[in-house]
Design an enzyme around this catalytic site. Sequence first.
Site, PDB file in Angstrom:
ATOM      1  N   SER A 162      85.776  99.831  -5.905  1.00  0.00           N
ATOM      2  CA  SER A 162      86.487  99.719  -7.181  1.00  0.00           C
ATOM      3  C   SER A 162      87.103  98.326  -7.276  1.00  0.00           C
ATOM      4  O   SER A 162      87.485  97.747  -6.236  1.00  0.00           O
ATOM      5  CB  SER A 162      87.602 100.761  -7.263  1.00  0.00           C
ATOM      6  N   TYR A 185      94.972 104.623  -3.511  1.00  0.00           N
ATOM      7  CA  TYR A 185      93.538 104.630  -3.897  1.00  0.00           C
ATOM      8  C   TYR A 185      92.959 103.234  -3.696  1.00  0.00           C
ATOM      9  O   TYR A 185      91.859 103.090  -3.133  1.00  0.00           O
ATOM     10  CB  TYR A 185      93.427 105.076  -5.351  1.00  0.00           C
TER      11      TYR A 185
HETATM   12  P1  NAP Z   1      84.008 111.510 -12.255  1.00  0.00           P
HETATM   13  O1  NAP Z   1      83.388 111.302 -13.586  1.00  0.00           O
HETATM   14  O2  NAP Z   1      85.333 112.190 -12.172  1.00  0.00           O
HETATM   15  O3  NAP Z   1      82.937 112.266 -11.325  1.00  0.00           O
HETATM   16  C1  NAP Z   1      83.288 112.514 -10.000  1.00  0.00           C
HETATM   17  C2  NAP Z   1      82.151 113.196  -9.274  1.00  0.00           C
HETATM   18  O4  NAP Z   1      82.553 113.342  -7.906  1.00  0.00           O
HETATM   19  C3  NAP Z   1      81.851 114.596  -9.775  1.00  0.00           C
HETATM   20  O5  NAP Z   1      80.457 114.835  -9.597  1.00  0.00           O
HETATM   21  C4  NAP Z   1      82.679 115.489  -8.849  1.00  0.00           C
HETATM   22  O6  NAP Z   1      82.176 116.821  -8.692  1.00  0.00           O
HETATM   23  C5  NAP Z   1      82.539 114.718  -7.544  1.00  0.00           C
HETATM   24  N1  NAP Z   1      83.615 115.014  -6.592  1.00  0.00           N
HETATM   25  C6  NAP Z   1      84.945 114.873  -6.764  1.00  0.00           C
HETATM   26  N2  NAP Z   1      85.590 115.271  -5.655  1.00  0.00           N
HETATM   27  C7  NAP Z   1      84.645 115.671  -4.772  1.00  0.00           C
HETATM   28  C8  NAP Z   1      84.673 116.223  -3.467  1.00  0.00           C
HETATM   29  N3  NAP Z   1      85.831 116.435  -2.811  1.00  0.00           N
HETATM   30  N4  NAP Z   1      83.494 116.511  -2.879  1.00  0.00           N
HETATM   31  C9  NAP Z   1      82.332 116.305  -3.518  1.00  0.00           C
HETATM   32  N5  NAP Z   1      82.226 115.794  -4.746  1.00  0.00           N
HETATM   33  C10 NAP Z   1      83.383 115.503  -5.365  1.00  0.00           C
HETATM   34  O7  NAP Z   1      84.233 110.086 -11.500  1.00  0.00           O
HETATM   35  P2  NAP Z   1      83.595 108.645 -11.790  1.00  0.00           P
HETATM   36  O8  NAP Z   1      84.498 107.920 -12.694  1.00  0.00           O
HETATM   37  O9  NAP Z   1      82.156 108.776 -12.129  1.00  0.00           O
HETATM   38  O10 NAP Z   1      83.768 107.969 -10.341  1.00  0.00           O
HETATM   39  C11 NAP Z   1      82.666 107.826  -9.447  1.00  0.00           C
HETATM   40  C12 NAP Z   1      83.041 106.781  -8.398  1.00  0.00           C
HETATM   41  O11 NAP Z   1      83.320 105.535  -9.039  1.00  0.00           O
HETATM   42  C13 NAP Z   1      84.284 107.138  -7.590  1.00  0.00           C
HETATM   43  O12 NAP Z   1      84.115 106.735  -6.246  1.00  0.00           O
HETATM   44  C14 NAP Z   1      85.375 106.302  -8.252  1.00  0.00           C
HETATM   45  O13 NAP Z   1      86.437 106.049  -7.370  1.00  0.00           O
HETATM   46  C15 NAP Z   1      84.572 105.061  -8.604  1.00  0.00           C
HETATM   47  N6  NAP Z   1      85.185 104.248  -9.656  1.00  0.00           N
HETATM   48  C16 NAP Z   1      85.382 104.766 -10.908  1.00  0.00           C
HETATM   49  C17 NAP Z   1      85.956 103.942 -11.879  1.00  0.00           C
HETATM   50  C18 NAP Z   1      86.218 104.441 -13.284  1.00  0.00           C
HETATM   51  O14 NAP Z   1      86.988 103.769 -14.018  1.00  0.00           O
HETATM   52  N7  NAP Z   1      85.618 105.565 -13.717  1.00  0.00           N
HETATM   53  C19 NAP Z   1      86.311 102.634 -11.577  1.00  0.00           C
HETATM   54  C20 NAP Z   1      86.088 102.149 -10.300  1.00  0.00           C
HETATM   55  C21 NAP Z   1      85.520 102.967  -9.352  1.00  0.00           C
HETATM   56  P3  NAP Z   1      82.543 117.981  -9.801  1.00  0.00           P
HETATM   57  O15 NAP Z   1      81.704 117.636 -11.024  1.00  0.00           O
HETATM   58  O16 NAP Z   1      82.118 119.251  -9.177  1.00  0.00           O
HETATM   59  O17 NAP Z   1      83.998 117.867 -10.082  1.00  0.00           O
END
Ligand code: NAP
Length: 248
Positions: free
Chosen positions: A143, A157
């Site tokens: 991130s 985080y």
């Molecule tokens: P998201 O839309 O909330 O999706 C999260 C995914 O991770 C879902 O498939 C969820 O499963 C799964 N998950 C959550 N907790 C879990 C666990 N304990 N075990 C297994 N699976 C789990 O998140 P996102 O925004 O796409 O984020 C994806 C990655 O990008 C993360 O590493 C996040 O830190 C990183 N990131 C995101 C952003 C942003 O602004 N969105 C920015 C920088 C980095 P369920 O569907 O079953 O809940």
Amino acid sequence: MNRAVVVVTGGTRGIGAAIARELAATCDLVLSYRSNADAATALRAELESLGASCELVQADVTVDGDIERLFDSAIARFGRIDGLVNNAGATMHIGPLAETPADVVRAVIELNLTAAVLCARRAVQLMSTRLGGTGGVIVNISSGAATLGSPGEYVHYAAAKAGIDALTTGLAKELGPEGIRVVGVAPGTIRTEIHADAGDAGRPDRVAARVPLGRAGEVGDIAPIVAWLFGPGAAFISGTTIRVAGGA
Ligand code: NAP
């Protein structure tokens, strides 16, 4: 030609689902999710219509036995893996550290750092040429927070994601001789449900004004880069984290 087999943790919603859609053109997929079975099942149908074979595994990556079951399921279905996207993550809460419950701090670090290290460990056991595998690629989703520090929002985080960047650096050096490339991708603020799930649905709109390119990111800004890292054009890239944050 054989299709590569790639495991994407948290590959059923948000950035992970977009990565799975991009990879589906050339790869078969093993997607883990924690609890949202409806989203997972709908995505599998979509990916299969694109010609990819797709195994869904309900697995909480903070549980050691679930990590074992995830990779065992991949081997049972496809016989090998060629890649891992360490994507599952969450911020869970937003606020200054002093006002963040201790159990939330632990859970955030457990999911965003420890689970990713342990998933990488299991993938290496299956892919390392030293251990009988045929090599592969690990992409760690970091991130922009890792270098910005996220004061007032979630410094724990950010610290976990900085740990992910160190994992990328060290594992790339450890595994280059064993046929495995390790690369990080560090998104800026991206429009997914991660923000609403942490209680701050309006965050992408709020931070957009601070982004030099003038907007929050979309999952489509991240997924093609991750998919490209699995291809021949990225054959000499390892041990670095690519920032995709609109200049922020
Ligand atoms: P998201 O839309 O909330 O999706 C999260 C995914 O991770 C879902 O498939 C969820 O499963 C799964 N998950 C959550 N907790 C879990 C666990 N304990 N075990 C297994 N699976 C789990 O998140 P996102 O925004 O796409 O984020 C994806 C990655 O990008 C993360 O590493 C996040 O830190 C990183 N990131 C995101 C952003 C942003 O602004 N969105 C920015 C920088 C980095 P369920 O569907 O079953 O809940």
